[in-house]
Design a protein around this motif. Structure first.
Motif: not given
Length: 448
Positions: A198-202, A406-414
């Motif tokens: 999860s590091l890149p998303a984090n 919300a924006d992160s979920l739109q960018q496919d963050v789990p």
């Protein structure tokens, strides 16, 4: 004596020398650089004129520490040394292999290597990396180091994580060689260790959160190839009509004249027998550098916000190489933030101690109003300013978190990654915000 030429653009800055018998280094500024208007030292520890009384040993140590801080660390350094056919302790050999594009403006070439000198550089060579090729190389890292492409080491950026530097044009990525162009993006793939998936998303969420609460940060994008990859826009590169201009920067270790081994305040470890040895980079040392800024009030506030934000996101690995300064004839200016990570949300079982103490607090549970005040006292900051900035930043984080998720979920963050990040950060903000009134009432006499 082996010598290397050090360049900024087409200008020869000076000559780096190494005496292999004495194992001593030297750096002499070129007369054309030293005497021209608008010139500047490579770091505060390497002034244009050597200090009176400086011994050869002292000078050698400062030179080595400055240039070693340009190199990668850990396995990335091992891979670079192996690919170059040298050892990880051979600074000259590594600079010859990696010095064509370092962090900042510097370019290092073997003296008299006319083919590599900037003035003789021919047309830029662009080698495209497609998303499919990037994905394949991410999956092949067990057999081939990620930093090696086409038999060449493509990494000259300090740090432990896998990464390469690419030039981006119209949404396409290129490895670039030549004097006119340079990389503009740092590509950081998902780590090999499953616990760090999860590091890149984090990191992306931390960087975006920092931007939303008003910190100056390097722009980031999260892409999937399909593996998650974080792209970080380089703030030491500026695109211009005639190419890419490189800006000179120094990290905290370079600016303070400390080796990479001293990037943590407790450089010798956190064990009980050595915990009192705090010789590495610290917040008081970093704040002392702000006196060299042409805008000290602006940079002092920026560095304070950077320090507070590390607490609020649970970034226990915010060390001396994770803060940088632009360096030019005006002095030092605080550079945008980078490498922001919520360590607690990674759940990897390490990172409980802060890289640098707030007062004497090396962990959040030790970070009381007294230690916040101690931090302010040590760094020569007004207590009320620290209290106000802590309250303001924590409040802004609380206000923007839902939109960020919300924006992160739109960018496919789990969803699980985003939710864990939110829980950790909001918990810290709630716990630390309650200290602000007591911090503002602190007095210098409490710490004298």
């Amino acid at each position: 004596m082996v010598t290397l030429d050090v360049w900024v653009g087409h200008d020869l800055v000076g000559v780096l020398g190494h005496d292999p018998k004495a194992n001593q280094f030297s750096f002499d500024y070129a007369a054309g650089w030293r005497n021209a208007a608008g010139r500047f030292p490579l770091s505060p520890q390497l002034p244009l004129q050597r200090p009176a009384g400086e011994t050869a040993e002292q000078h050698s140590a400062q030179v080595r520490q400055f240039f070693e801080n340009l190199l990668p660390e850990g396995e990335a350094l091992d891979h670079a040394a192996q690919s170059a056919g040298t050892t990880r302790s051979n600074l000259v050999g590594l600079l010859i292999a990696l010095g064509k594009e370092t962090a900042g403006a510097l370019r290092v070439t073997l003296t008299d290597d006319t083919a590599a000198a900037p003035a003789a550089a021919g047309a830029d060579q662009l080698r495209e990396i497609t998303p499919a090729q990037l994905s394949e190389r991410i999956r092949e890292r067990g057999n081939l180091p990620f930093s090696v492409w086409d038999g060449k080491v493509r990494l000259s950026i300090a740090g432990y994580q896998d990464k390469i530097a690419v030039y981006e044009r119209e949404g396409r990525w290129y490895l670039v060689e030549g004097g006119r162009l340079a990389s503009t993006e740092i590509v950081k793939p998902v780590p090999v260790r499953p616990q760090l998936a999860s590091l890149p998303a984090n990191e992306h969420m931390c960087m975006q959160l920092a931007r939303r609460v008003g910190l100056e940060v390097a722009p980031t994008r999260l892409v999937h190839v399909p593996e998650p990859v974080l792209l970080v826009r380089r703030f030491d590169r500026v695109e211009a009509p005639d190419g890419v201009r490189r800006l000179h920067i120094v990290d905290g270790c370079q600016a303070l004249g400390l080796s990479v081994a001293m990037k943590y305040e407790r450089a010798y470890g956190d064990g009980a027998e050595v915990a009192h040895l705090r010789e590495g980079v610290s917040f008081p040392k970093l704040f002392s550098l702000v006196d060299q800024s042409p805008l000290p009030a602006v940079d002092r506030l920026g560095l304070l916000r950077w320090a507070i934000f590390q607490v609020l996101i649970g970034n226990t690995d915010a060390h001396g190489k994770n803060v940088s300064f632009f360096c030019d004839e005006r002095g030092l200016r605080l550079a945008p933030a980078y490498d922001l990570v919520c360590m607690e949300a990674l759940d990897v079982g390490f990172g409980g101690a802060y890289a640098m103490a707030y007062g004497d607090a090396f962990s959040e549970h030790e970070l009381s109003p007294y230690e916040w005040g101690h931090f302010a006292y040590q760094c020569k900051l007004p207590f009320r300013l620290v209290a106000n900035e802590l309250d303001t930043l924590a409040g802004k984080v609380l206000a923007v978190m839902d939109a960020l998720v919300a924006d992160s979920l739109q960018q496919d963050v789990p969803a699980a990654v985003a939710q864990r990040f939110k829980e950790v950060v909001l918990g810290i903000c709630d716990r630390q915000r309650v200290h602000t009134k007591q911090i503002s009432r602190a007095k210098r006499a409490d710490y004298e």
